[in-house]
Motif scaffolding. Structure first.
Motif, PDB file in Angstrom:
ATOM      1  N   ARG A   1       0.920  -1.194  -0.039  1.00 63.00           N
ATOM      2  CA  ARG A   1      -0.030   0.044   0.058  1.00 63.00           C
ATOM      3  C   ARG A   1       0.857   1.302   0.017  1.00 63.00           C
ATOM      4  O   ARG A   1       2.155   1.348   0.861  1.00 63.00           O
ATOM      5  N   PRO A   2       0.630   2.261  -0.924  1.00 62.75           N
ATOM      6  CA  PRO A   2       1.404   3.506  -0.786  1.00 62.75           C
ATOM      7  C   PRO A   2       0.933   4.256   0.554  1.00 62.75           C
ATOM      8  O   PRO A   2      -0.076   3.860   1.031  1.00 62.75           O
ATOM      9  N   ILE A   3       1.933   5.068   1.013  1.00 61.09           N
ATOM     10  CA  ILE A   3       1.770   5.641   2.241  1.00 61.09           C
ATOM     11  C   ILE A   3       1.848   7.195   2.077  1.00 61.09           C
ATOM     12  O   ILE A   3       2.671   7.781   1.223  1.00 61.09           O
ATOM     13  N   PHE A   4       0.953   7.722   2.724  1.00 69.34           N
ATOM     14  CA  PHE A   4       0.706   9.281   2.811  1.00 69.34           C
ATOM     15  C   PHE A   4       1.039   9.796   4.248  1.00 69.34           C
ATOM     16  O   PHE A   4       0.096   9.320   5.155  1.00 69.34           O
ATOM     17  N   THR A   5       1.958  10.566   4.405  1.00 68.80           N
ATOM     18  CA  THR A   5       1.953  11.277   5.819  1.00 68.80           C
ATOM     19  C   THR A   5       1.687  12.746   5.544  1.00 68.80           C
ATOM     20  O   THR A   5       2.099  13.606   4.565  1.00 68.80           O
ATOM     21  N   PHE A   6       0.975  13.223   6.870  1.00 67.48           N
ATOM     22  CA  PHE A   6       0.919  14.689   6.901  1.00 67.48           C
ATOM     23  C   PHE A   6       1.252  15.172   8.290  1.00 67.48           C
ATOM     24  O   PHE A   6       0.907  14.606   9.213  1.00 67.48           O
ATOM     25  N   ILE A   7       2.292  16.263   8.045  1.00 68.88           N
ATOM     26  CA  ILE A   7       2.836  16.640   9.206  1.00 68.88           C
ATOM     27  C   ILE A   7       2.571  18.060   9.644  1.00 68.88           C
ATOM     28  O   ILE A   7       2.442  18.917   8.875  1.00 68.88           O
ATOM     29  N   ASP A   8       2.353  18.290  10.961  1.00 66.89           N
ATOM     30  CA  ASP A   8       1.862  19.551  11.378  1.00 66.89           C
ATOM     31  C   ASP A   8       2.394  19.428  12.804  1.00 66.89           C
ATOM     32  O   ASP A   8       1.430  19.086  13.855  1.00 66.89           O
ATOM     33  N   THR A   9       3.451  19.552  13.406  1.00 63.81           N
ATOM     34  CA  THR A   9       3.809  19.555  14.804  1.00 63.81           C
ATOM     35  C   THR A   9       4.974  20.748  15.155  1.00 63.81           C
ATOM     36  O   THR A   9       5.890  20.758  14.347  1.00 63.81           O
ATOM     37  N   SER A  10       4.961  20.990  16.417  1.00 63.54           N
ATOM     38  CA  SER A  10       6.045  21.929  16.844  1.00 63.54           C
ATOM     39  C   SER A  10       7.082  21.250  17.042  1.00 63.54           C
ATOM     40  O   SER A  10       8.383  21.767  17.505  1.00 63.54           O
ATOM     41  N   GLY A  11       6.998  19.687  17.211  1.00 64.30           N
ATOM     42  CA  GLY A  11       8.318  18.916  17.345  1.00 64.30           C
ATOM     43  C   GLY A  11       7.790  17.849  18.339  1.00 64.30           C
ATOM     44  O   GLY A  11       6.697  17.685  18.812  1.00 64.30           O
ATOM     45  N   ALA A  12       8.862  16.788  18.394  1.00 60.80           N
ATOM     46  CA  ALA A  12       8.370  15.706  19.382  1.00 60.80           C
ATOM     47  C   ALA A  12       8.416  16.059  20.644  1.00 60.80           C
ATOM     48  O   ALA A  12       9.193  17.081  21.005  1.00 60.80           O
ATOM     49  N   TYR A  13       7.744  15.373  21.373  1.00 55.15           N
ATOM     50  CA  TYR A  13       7.466  15.679  23.047  1.00 55.15           C
ATOM     51  C   TYR A  13       8.736  15.665  23.694  1.00 55.15           C
ATOM     52  O   TYR A  13       9.455  14.748  23.445  1.00 55.15           O
ATOM     53  N   PRO A  14       9.359  16.625  24.530  1.00 52.89           N
ATOM     54  CA  PRO A  14      10.576  16.819  25.013  1.00 52.89           C
ATOM     55  C   PRO A  14      10.461  16.428  26.555  1.00 52.89           C
ATOM     56  O   PRO A  14      11.495  16.443  27.066  1.00 52.89           O
ATOM     57  N   GLY A  15       9.481  15.822  26.954  1.00 55.63           N
ATOM     58  CA  GLY A  15       9.279  15.338  28.297  1.00 55.63           C
ATOM     59  C   GLY A  15      10.300  14.414  28.791  1.00 55.63           C
ATOM     60  O   GLY A  15      10.734  13.512  27.949  1.00 55.63           O
ATOM     61  N   LEU A  16      10.435  14.496  30.172  1.00 55.33           N
ATOM     62  CA  LEU A  16      11.477  13.324  30.618  1.00 55.33           C
ATOM     63  C   LEU A  16      10.780  12.115  30.575  1.00 55.33           C
ATOM     64  O   LEU A  16      11.831  11.125  30.110  1.00 55.33           O
ATOM     65  N   GLU A  17       9.666  11.778  30.725  1.00 55.85           N
ATOM     66  CA  GLU A  17       8.902  10.442  30.463  1.00 55.85           C
ATOM     67  C   GLU A  17       9.254   9.983  28.940  1.00 55.85           C
ATOM     68  O   GLU A  17       9.399   8.748  28.739  1.00 55.85           O
ATOM     69  N   ALA A  18       9.023  10.884  28.027  1.00 54.72           N
ATOM     70  CA  ALA A  18       9.224  10.306  26.773  1.00 54.72           C
ATOM     71  C   ALA A  18      10.612   9.999  26.303  1.00 54.72           C
ATOM     72  O   ALA A  18      10.861   9.044  25.642  1.00 54.72           O
ATOM     73  N   GLU A  19      11.734  10.799  27.046  1.00 53.97           N
ATOM     74  CA  GLU A  19      13.018  10.447  26.969  1.00 53.97           C
ATOM     75  C   GLU A  19      13.526   9.035  27.630  1.00 53.97           C
ATOM     76  O   GLU A  19      14.211   8.135  27.034  1.00 53.97           O
TER      77      GLU A  19
END
Length: 269
Positions: free
Chosen positions: A101-119
């Protein structure tokens, strides 16, 4: 294309009423079936993805999700995915590859979440894994920056055969406020920073970072969703058609060449 300053385009890219991933799914695709979870930790509402039909062809659709009001933004973490979101996206992309299947991605983000738990749960690894795995996918991948496209959090969905931007979208390593804070220790100089960063669609097209620009209605995408969706539909169909004729090996090789060439000086081109 309207003449605007970089700061004006940043403001339009952040307009809360611009079409978001839900609008694009509802307006461009049919029979959308949402798929949730990364099969390792949990669901991340900041990334929406699933299977749909695009002009009767099965495709996989993935996008970062911002809300249009405070309640929705809180639920979607203001469009900042954690590692679970990127792992979910990769799971859907690998599934798309399995079923051609072809893939479409739509991007609208100020960035990845920088929180401690994400790291703690491997944010950096999840982003790096997406970059590596997306470069090797053997199906067509088309990425569209529809609003903000900041940092590795945007790039983790943008290793594509065709990278497009809306006319008033922006795409950069960080926000103008972040740039100004680092360079001048003054976030209030964000407008000045935006002019230096070459983050607008016309500038990035000249640099060869993106492949095309999707025209917006007069005044910005938020002024006429119907017109914006019609414009997007035409461009996506036009870009997808030639990619469908390529072999999986050729698609992966083209993607790798494209990204390896970025940043080279003319003497090395």
């Amino acid at each position: 294309m309207a003449e605007r300053t970089a700061a004006e385009r940043v403001a339009l890219a952040r307009h809360p009423q611009r079409p978001n991933i839900t609008d694009y799914i509802n307006g461009l695709f049919t029979d959308f079936f949402e798929q949730r979870g990364d099969r390792a930790c949990r669901e991340d509402a900041a990334i929406l993805g699933g299977i749909a039909l695009f002009h009767e062809r099965p495709v996989t659709v993935i996008g970062t999700r911002k809300g249009k009001d405070l309640e929705e933004n809180l639920r979607c973490n203001f469009g900042m995915p954690g590692p679970e979101g990127y792992r979910k996206a990769l799971r859907l992309m690998k599934q798309a590859e399995k079923f051609h299947r072809p893939i479409f991605t739509f991007i609208d983000t100020s960035g990845a979440y920088p929180g401690l738990e994400a790291e703690e749960r491997g944010q950096g690894e999840a982003i790096a894994r997406n970059l590596f795995e997306m470069s090797r996918l053997t199906v067509p991948v088309i990425a569209v920056v529809t609003g903000e496209g900041n940092s590795g959090g945007a790039l983790a969905l943008a290793v594509a055969n065709r990278v497009l931007m809306l006319e008033n979208a922006v795409y950069a390593i960080l926000s103008p406020e972040g740039f100004a804070s680092i360079l001048w220790k003054d976030a209030h100089r964000a407008g000045e920073a935006a002019e230096l960063m070459k983050l607008t669609a016309p500038e990035l097209k000249k640099l060869g970072i993106i492949d095309g620009i999707v025209r917006e209605p007069e005044g910005g995408a938020q002024t006429n969703h119907g017109e914006m969706l019609r414009s997007m539909d035409r461009v996506l169909l036009r870009e997808l058609t030639p990619l469908l004729k390529e072999s999986g090996t050729a698609l992966a090789e083209q993607r790798c060449r494209k990204f390896r060439a970025m940043g080279r000086g003319k003497e090395n081109a």
